[in-house]
Write a protein that holds these residues in place. Structure first.
Motif, mmCIF file in Angstrom:
data_model
loop_
_atom_site.group_PDB
_atom_site.id
_atom_site.type_symbol
_atom_site.label_atom_id
_atom_site.label_comp_id
_atom_site.label_asym_id
_atom_site.label_seq_id
_atom_site.Cartn_x
_atom_site.Cartn_y
_atom_site.Cartn_z
ATOM 1 N N GLY A 125 0.792 -1.224 0.000
ATOM 2 C CA GLY A 125 0.000 0.000 0.000
ATOM 3 C C GLY A 125 0.824 1.274 0.000
ATOM 4 O O GLY A 125 1.905 1.334 -0.565
ATOM 5 N N ALA A 181 -3.249 6.761 -6.221
ATOM 6 C CA ALA A 181 -1.958 7.064 -5.594
ATOM 7 C C ALA A 181 -1.668 8.556 -5.624
ATOM 8 O O ALA A 181 -0.949 9.075 -4.772
ATOM 9 C CB ALA A 181 -0.837 6.294 -6.303
ATOM 10 N N LEU A 204 -5.131 1.586 -1.142
ATOM 11 C CA LEU A 204 -4.302 2.792 -1.207
ATOM 12 C C LEU A 204 -4.888 3.927 -0.377
ATOM 13 O O LEU A 204 -4.338 5.027 -0.347
ATOM 14 C CB LEU A 204 -4.158 3.247 -2.661
#
Length: 373
Positions: free
Chosen positions: A38, A142, A167
């Protein structure tokens, strides 16, 4: 299981979700426990994004064994920095690559401008699949965005949504057929009702056109290709335009390097993508006064599962290793490698972000130097 692949910045490959492979350069891979590594920020904390090292991770569907590479080691994720094969004080340290930055405050390294260029924005992505669609979703997440994921397959949507959630961002999966008007309207309504706003739209849905000479092609097949590859992108942009205008939003059309060549059997493909480019440029002119930017990304080869399977088929036909087919193809590109989904997705993230706030009506080629434009 999740694995992390390590190498210098020119590292090319990662394991697919269904098959572990040797890294072509024979470097070391590490498998990191049972949980998703992650947190993109981990890369900044350890400094590896800024210089010598590139790190990629991906889920595996089976454990790795001795036959999967030169070395496989399982360890705790937090222990990884100290076990890196290139870890030393001159390269990777607590302050990042090159150790702690001891320069005066006014002359220190700038923070990475790309850490969160889409922070708290909402991006809608059509055509979410296992290759580029997945890459677009994960790279937008992200970069700090919540994502609305549209595709016809529920299972595929759920899998990508789970990765986005890992994420730390929200994913809204919507089963949608972009060629169906009711389905398109439902996608728009769901996005606005769930997220309250839309800042970006990525038209990534694609239907393979007939690969035959234009003098022989069936016109109904041409119309069907245009329905998904051109008209659906136009209609989705029309429907999302009011919401995008409210937030000075951005549209990205996923185009193709077919724009740059004329080869037999690629005629319908090029017709569709040339139309998509013209669409993007015309929309940029129309929507610009409303604060909405419209750009295109034109990938060449995409080193994802479909292309890997194609290279494997070519290799079997010729009786050579698949790696040889890759190397022969890469030798024709300036960077001597094929672009990966994340690298194409990063171009889209850039165009969606405020970093590209003065860019509209443009087409960004992402092809490792296959074509110059």
């Amino acid at each position: 299981m999740w694995y992390v692949s390590l190498d210098y910045i020119n590292h090319q490959t990662s394991l697919t979700a269904d098959q572990a492979r040797h890294d072509p350069d024979g470097k070391i891979r590490y498998v990191i426990g049972e949980r998703d590594p992650g947190l993109a920020n981990w890369l900044e904390r350890t400094g590896h994004r800024r210089g010598y090292l590139q790190i990629r991770w991906q889920r595996l569907t089976r454990p790795l064994g001795p036959g999967d590479g030169p070395e496989v080691e399982v360890m705790r994720f937090e222990d990884l920095p100290s076990r890196l094969p290139y870890h030393d004080r001159q390269r990777v340290g607590p302050g990042g690559v090159g150790g702690q930055d001891r320069r005066p405050a006014g002359r220190r390294r700038p923070k990475d401008a790309g850490l969160m260029p889409l922070k708290d924005r909402v991006v809608v992505i059509s055509g979410v699949g296992p290759g580029l669609g997945r890459g677009l979703a994960l790279r937008c997440a992200a970069a700090g965005a919540d994502v609305v994921l549209a595709a016809r397959g529920e299972e595929r949507l759920a899998a990508v949504a789970e990765e986005v959630a890992a994420l730390g961002r929200r994913a809204v999966p919507v089963r949608a057929d972009v060629t169906d008007e009711a389905s398109r309207r439902r996608l728009v309504a769901t996005a606005l009702e769930t997220c309250g706003r839309v800042d970006g739209l990525v038209n990534n849905a694609f239907a393979m056109p007939p690969m035959t000479d234009l003098v022989d092609v069936d016109l109904d097949a041409v119309r069907a290709a245009f329905e998904t590859n051109v008209l659906a992108a136009l209609r989705l942009t029309q429907l999302f335009a009011p919401a995008l205008a409210e937030n000075a939003g951005s549209v990205v059309m996923i185009n193709s390097a077919v724009l740059r060549h004329s080869r037999r059997t690629f005629g319908v493909y090029k017709m569709a993508k040339a139309s998509l480019l013209a669409l993007a440029q015309s929309l940029a002119t129309e929507l610009g006064p409303r604060g909405v930017r419209v750009n295109s990304v034109a990938p060449g080869y995409i080193w994802a599962d479909n292309l890997k399977r194609y290279f494997e088929a070519l290799a079997r036909r010729r009786g050579v290793p698949a790696r040889q087919v890759y190397d022969e193809t890469a030798a024709t590109l300036d960077l001597r490698r094929l672009p990966e989904p994340d690298e194409i997705a990063d171009a889209a993230v850039f165009l969606l972000s405020p970093l590209a706030r003065a860019i509209t009506g443009q087409c960004l080629d992402v092809n490792c130097g296959e074509w110059h434009h």
